[in-house]
Design a protein around this motif. Structure first.
Motif, PDB file in Angstrom:
ATOM      1  N   ALA A   8      41.234  46.678  44.214  1.00 52.26           N
ATOM      2  CA  ALA A   8      39.780  46.567  44.261  1.00 52.26           C
ATOM      3  C   ALA A   8      39.262  47.203  45.545  1.00 52.26           C
ATOM      4  O   ALA A   8      39.828  46.993  46.624  1.00 52.26           O
ATOM      5  CB  ALA A   8      39.376  45.096  44.209  1.00 52.26           C
ATOM      6  N   LEU A   9      38.198  47.994  45.427  1.00 53.88           N
ATOM      7  CA  LEU A   9      37.682  48.742  46.563  1.00 53.88           C
ATOM      8  C   LEU A   9      36.333  48.207  47.029  1.00 53.88           C
ATOM      9  O   LEU A   9      35.497  47.815  46.223  1.00 53.88           O
ATOM     10  CB  LEU A   9      37.515  50.216  46.173  1.00 53.88           C
ATOM     11  N   ASP A  10      36.153  48.217  48.349  1.00 55.14           N
ATOM     12  CA  ASP A  10      34.863  47.857  48.933  1.00 55.14           C
ATOM     13  C   ASP A  10      34.115  49.146  49.233  1.00 55.14           C
ATOM     14  O   ASP A  10      34.271  49.744  50.286  1.00 55.14           O
ATOM     15  CB  ASP A  10      35.079  47.044  50.212  1.00 55.14           C
ATOM     16  N   ARG A 127      37.281  53.453  38.816  1.00 52.34           N
ATOM     17  CA  ARG A 127      36.430  52.777  37.849  1.00 52.34           C
ATOM     18  C   ARG A 127      35.302  51.999  38.539  1.00 52.34           C
ATOM     19  O   ARG A 127      35.513  51.386  39.583  1.00 52.34           O
ATOM     20  CB  ARG A 127      37.240  51.775  37.013  1.00 52.34           C
ATOM     21  N   ILE A 128      34.115  52.036  37.913  1.00 53.74           N
ATOM     22  CA  ILE A 128      33.024  51.103  38.246  1.00 53.74           C
ATOM     23  C   ILE A 128      32.612  50.431  36.945  1.00 53.74           C
ATOM     24  O   ILE A 128      32.136  51.103  36.025  1.00 53.74           O
ATOM     25  CB  ILE A 128      31.796  51.806  38.859  1.00 53.74           C
ATOM     26  N   VAL A 129      32.809  49.128  36.849  1.00 52.46           N
ATOM     27  CA  VAL A 129      32.394  48.389  35.654  1.00 52.46           C
ATOM     28  C   VAL A 129      30.892  48.143  35.756  1.00 52.46           C
ATOM     29  O   VAL A 129      30.409  47.514  36.700  1.00 52.46           O
ATOM     30  CB  VAL A 129      33.148  47.055  35.530  1.00 52.46           C
ATOM     31  N   ASN A 145      54.951  41.473  29.039  1.00 50.79           N
ATOM     32  CA  ASN A 145      53.907  40.469  29.192  1.00 50.79           C
ATOM     33  C   ASN A 145      52.592  41.166  29.543  1.00 50.79           C
ATOM     34  O   ASN A 145      52.591  42.283  30.080  1.00 50.79           O
ATOM     35  CB  ASN A 145      54.260  39.484  30.307  1.00 50.79           C
ATOM     36  N   GLU A 146      51.485  40.499  29.267  1.00 54.39           N
ATOM     37  CA  GLU A 146      50.160  41.018  29.606  1.00 54.39           C
ATOM     38  C   GLU A 146      49.729  40.417  30.944  1.00 54.39           C
ATOM     39  O   GLU A 146      49.551  39.202  31.054  1.00 54.39           O
ATOM     40  CB  GLU A 146      49.162  40.667  28.506  1.00 54.39           C
ATOM     41  N   ILE A 147      49.558  41.253  31.948  1.00 51.49           N
ATOM     42  CA  ILE A 147      49.177  40.799  33.288  1.00 51.49           C
ATOM     43  C   ILE A 147      47.723  41.190  33.533  1.00 51.49           C
ATOM     44  O   ILE A 147      47.390  42.379  33.634  1.00 51.49           O
ATOM     45  CB  ILE A 147      50.082  41.416  34.371  1.00 51.49           C
ATOM     46  N   TYR A 148      46.851  40.183  33.630  1.00 55.35           N
ATOM     47  CA  TYR A 148      45.408  40.419  33.700  1.00 55.35           C
ATOM     48  C   TYR A 148      44.900  40.532  35.141  1.00 55.35           C
ATOM     49  O   TYR A 148      45.465  39.923  36.052  1.00 55.35           O
ATOM     50  CB  TYR A 148      44.655  39.282  32.999  1.00 55.35           C
ATOM     51  N   ILE A 149      43.835  41.308  35.304  1.00 54.89           N
ATOM     52  CA  ILE A 149      43.181  41.399  36.610  1.00 54.89           C
ATOM     53  C   ILE A 149      42.193  40.233  36.737  1.00 54.89           C
ATOM     54  O   ILE A 149      41.750  39.667  35.729  1.00 54.89           O
ATOM     55  CB  ILE A 149      42.457  42.743  36.806  1.00 54.89           C
ATOM     56  N   PRO A 150      41.822  39.850  37.966  1.00 56.21           N
ATOM     57  CA  PRO A 150      40.848  38.763  38.148  1.00 56.21           C
ATOM     58  C   PRO A 150      39.433  39.207  37.798  1.00 56.21           C
ATOM     59  O   PRO A 150      39.135  40.398  37.736  1.00 56.21           O
ATOM     60  CB  PRO A 150      40.979  38.424  39.639  1.00 56.21           C
ATOM     61  N   ASP A 151      38.580  38.224  37.607  1.00 54.55           N
ATOM     62  CA  ASP A 151      37.195  38.487  37.178  1.00 54.55           C
ATOM     63  C   ASP A 151      36.261  38.607  38.383  1.00 54.55           C
ATOM     64  O   ASP A 151      35.148  38.089  38.364  1.00 54.55           O
ATOM     65  CB  ASP A 151      36.727  37.350  36.261  1.00 54.55           C
ATOM     66  N   ASP A 152      36.707  39.265  39.438  1.00 54.94           N
ATOM     67  CA  ASP A 152      35.936  39.271  40.681  1.00 54.94           C
ATOM     68  C   ASP A 152      35.546  40.660  41.174  1.00 54.94           C
ATOM     69  O   ASP A 152      34.738  40.775  42.089  1.00 54.94           O
ATOM     70  CB  ASP A 152      36.746  38.595  41.801  1.00 54.94           C
ATOM     71  N   TYR A 153      36.131  41.698  40.599  1.00 53.14           N
ATOM     72  CA  TYR A 153      35.999  43.023  41.199  1.00 53.14           C
ATOM     73  C   TYR A 153      35.530  44.053  40.176  1.00 53.14           C
ATOM     74  O   TYR A 153      36.142  44.227  39.140  1.00 53.14           O
ATOM     75  CB  TYR A 153      37.340  43.450  41.801  1.00 53.14           C
ATOM     76  N   TYR A 154      34.439  44.748  40.527  1.00 51.70           N
ATOM     77  CA  TYR A 154      33.819  45.689  39.603  1.00 51.70           C
ATOM     78  C   TYR A 154      34.113  47.145  39.946  1.00 51.70           C
ATOM     79  O   TYR A 154      33.883  48.025  39.118  1.00 51.70           O
ATOM     80  CB  TYR A 154      32.302  45.476  39.595  1.00 51.70           C
ATOM     81  N   THR A 155      34.585  47.388  41.166  1.00 51.66           N
ATOM     82  CA  THR A 155      34.906  48.746  41.597  1.00 51.66           C
ATOM     83  C   THR A 155      36.369  48.771  41.998  1.00 51.66           C
ATOM     84  O   THR A 155      36.787  48.013  42.875  1.00 51.66           O
ATOM     85  CB  THR A 155      34.019  49.174  42.783  1.00 51.66           C
ATOM     86  N   TYR A 156      37.148  49.627  41.349  1.00 46.41           N
ATOM     87  CA  TYR A 156      38.586  49.591  41.616  1.00 46.41           C
ATOM     88  C   TYR A 156      39.257  50.904  41.233  1.00 46.41           C
ATOM     89  O   TYR A 156      38.657  51.785  40.607  1.00 46.41           O
ATOM     90  CB  TYR A 156      39.246  48.430  40.860  1.00 46.41           C
ATOM     91  N   VAL A 157      40.528  51.003  41.627  1.00 45.96           N
ATOM     92  CA  VAL A 157      41.403  52.104  41.226  1.00 45.96           C
ATOM     93  C   VAL A 157      42.588  51.500  40.499  1.00 45.96           C
ATOM     94  O   VAL A 157      43.095  50.440  40.885  1.00 45.96           O
ATOM     95  CB  VAL A 157      41.870  52.911  42.461  1.00 45.96           C
TER      96      VAL A 157
END
Length: 220
Positions: A8-10, A127-129, A145-157
């Motif tokens: 996740a990027l700031d 990506r920008i959600v 297995n399916e490894i999910y990302i957290p629901d906290d970050y909208y801008t990421y690589v």
């Protein structure tokens, strides 16, 4: 810091910024979108060298990011300015920009955003959600297995050479995506951004690949 699955990027991109980009994106006429069978979503070309996915165009040096904004994006002044000020300065070269839209109740197929031969090489995708459930994105690990990302970050690589997918969500998912010819090449600005990441995941790779995870384009 470049060996990541998800980070996740700031970037200083606010919720208000994302909403303004979303409003511009959704102003595009419906006929400008096309359905991508491989991924299982609608796509809208934004910044490329022509065509649905920005293929070669005579006189354009696509390997070095010689692109133009597509017709629907010509008047997206806010989006263009944000990319020019906050994203493109650290991309060498600038990548193609495409919007992915997945309707509520639908997901994305498990897929690679690279060829199978590129697995393990530098294949970063930005990506920008803009809208929708963030935590429906997952990666396949070595045990499948399916490894999910957290629901906290909208801008990421993310690592486009790692099999990933999207579970159906309760909202339409709209994401601004930037990829090749940018792959995450090292430079001072980008490394500083990665070093200041808000959250990073490193997921093991599956021991084997399913044939349908690779875009048929790469098999031609």
């Amino acid at each position: 810091m470049t060996d990541i699955t998800f980070t996740a990027l700031d970037m200083g991109i606010s919720d208000e910024d994302r909403q303004t980009i979303y409003n511009e994106v959704m102003s595009a006429p419906e006929e400008k979108w096309h359905f991508n069978e491989f991924r299982g979503c609608y796509m809208l070309p934004v910044f490329n060298a022509g065509g649905q996915l920005g293929g070669q165009e005579k006189g354009k040096d696509t390997k070095n990011g010689e692109f133009i904004y597509t017709e629907p994006a010509q008047n997206w002044k806010f989006t263009q300015n944000l990319l020019q000020e906050k994203v493109f300065p650290w991309m060498e070269p600038m990548g193609r920009v495409t919007i992915l839209r997945t309707p509520a109740g639908y997901g994305l197929n498990v897929h690679l955003d690279s060829s199978a031969n590129e697995i393990g090489t530098l294949q970063h995708k930005f990506r920008i959600v803009l809208n929708g459930n963030v935590d429906k994105l997952y990666f396949i690990d070595k045990h499948h297995n399916e490894i999910y990302i957290p629901d906290d970050y909208y801008t990421y690589v993310l690592d486009g050479s790692h099999p990933h997918a999207l579970k159906p969500g309760t909202e339409e998912k709209v994401t601004l995506c930037i990829g090749a010819p940018w792959h995450g090449s090292h430079n001072k600005k980008y490394l500083e951004i990665l070093e200041n990441s808000l959250y990073t995941m490193k997921v093991s790779r599956p021991d084997s690949l399913e044939e349908e995870w690779t875009d048929p384009f790469w098999k031609k």
